[in-house]
Design an enzyme around this catalytic site. Structure first.
Site: not given
Length: 345
Positions: A256, A284, A303
């Site tokens: 993360r 993100e 991702h």
């Protein structure tokens, strides 16, 4: 399950609870057919809101014994559970269950399974590829080749190139971290591991050396992060710890983004002192003007390390396997233990 003794097979009444996008992505016709053989399920009935005023949904939830969940499942709080008096188990066709499993689920003695082990496989594969490419200086050599368009003197440009006897540090012996260690076994690498819940014996079983975190960071040619996102792991890699990395080392983050102080990392990367492979960042989606998009020593991916495309079908297969075990009265192969859930992502 409290007992491993199998019971007579049943087809538990099951309801799908996930987003429509998730169902369409993971449950291909073959998976739906197999699910229908294992469970009494209505594939067309999809729950995205446990409180929806839909008579068919309310009737299905009232009778359901199992929930087959995925990304987009709403929280199973007290209000949701009150609509499911016969619910006995939740089978999650994805990784973390923290988004929808609440304390009320455990208080009612409902069992939970997850496909997190299946989801760990592509992340580990991505990580191993990143480690091997990092030690081969793929980013740097490709950049030099592109800029010079002539033969590159690799020994002069990258005197330490290669994976032989390089040191890899794994931060976290999670499902993914353990799988990475397993996949690295065939290579001539020294593997270090740091995990506060790991002992020497289990580290050795992984083929790794249990090492204090700062020592691991300072000794490794590649540092790969596999720790969970917890309050105590926020900015685990701050300016001080990033400064411990060897010149020319690579940081790989498939965990993360919050585990790394983004500002401190940008400062190190802009200097060119270290490299990075980042599949997660904080935020993100980085601002459009972030230098991480354009730095030659950074591989930034959106991702993609986790299950994508055809890999999603592995999650469905794993979840149906678990539901079939439940139907036979067998314990889950991948049960979630509420006592250790706080240690996990």
């Amino acid at each position: 399950m409290s007992s491993s003794r199998p019971r007579t097979r049943t087809r538990p009444r099951t309801v799908l609870a996930m987003s429509g996008e998730t169902r369409d992505a993971i449950l291909l016709p073959a998976a739906l057919e197999r699910l229908a053989r294992v469970a009494d399920v209505q594939p067309a009935l999809l729950v995205t809101d446990f409180g929806a005023d839909d008579p068919a949904q309310r009737a299905a939830l009232r009778d359901t014994e199992a929930l087959f969940t995925g990304w987009g499942c709403p929280p199973l709080d007290a209000a949701a559970l009150s609509a499911m008096p016969r619910l006995r188990t939740v089978v999650h066709a994805a990784g973390s269950v923290k988004h929808h499993i609440t304390q009320e689920v455990w208080d009612r003695g409902i069992t939970v399974s997850t496909a997190a082990t299946a989801n760990a496989l592509p992340v580990a594969e991505y990580t191993v590829a990143a480690i091997l490419f990092a030690n081969k200086h793929v980013l740097g050599s490709a950049r030099v080749y592109r800029e010079t368009r002539t033969r590159v003197n690799l020994l002069a440009e990258f005197p330490g190139i290669g994976n032989y006897h390089r040191t890899v540090g794994l931060v976290g012996a999670s499902r993914i971290g353990r799988r990475v260690a397993e996949l690295l076994r065939p290579f001539d690498l020294r593997v270090l591991v740091h995990d506060p819940y790991l002992d020497e014996e289990r580290a050795q079983a992984l083929g790794a050396e249990l090492t204090p975190l700062d020592a691991l960071v300072a000794q490794s040619d590649v540092v790969s992060i596999h720790a969970p996102e917890l309050p105590q792991t926020r900015h685990l890699f701050d300016a001080r710890r990033l400064a411990l990395m060897r010149d020319g080392a690579t940081l790989v983050n498939t965990a993360r983004g919050s585990l790394v102080d983004t500002d401190a990392l940008v400062e190190e990367l802009v200097s060119g002192r270290i490299d990075a492979v980042l599949d997660h960042t904080e935020p993100e989606v980085l601002p459009a003007d972030s230098p991480l998009y354009d730095l030659p020593n950074v591989l930034l991916t959106p991702h993609i390390a986790g299950s994508q495309g055809g890999e999603l079908h592995r999650l469905a297969d794993a979840a149906v396997d678990e539901l079939e075990r439940y139907a036979h009265g067998l314990p889950f192969a991948h049960a979630v233990d509420p006592r250790t859930l706080h240690q996990q992502a």
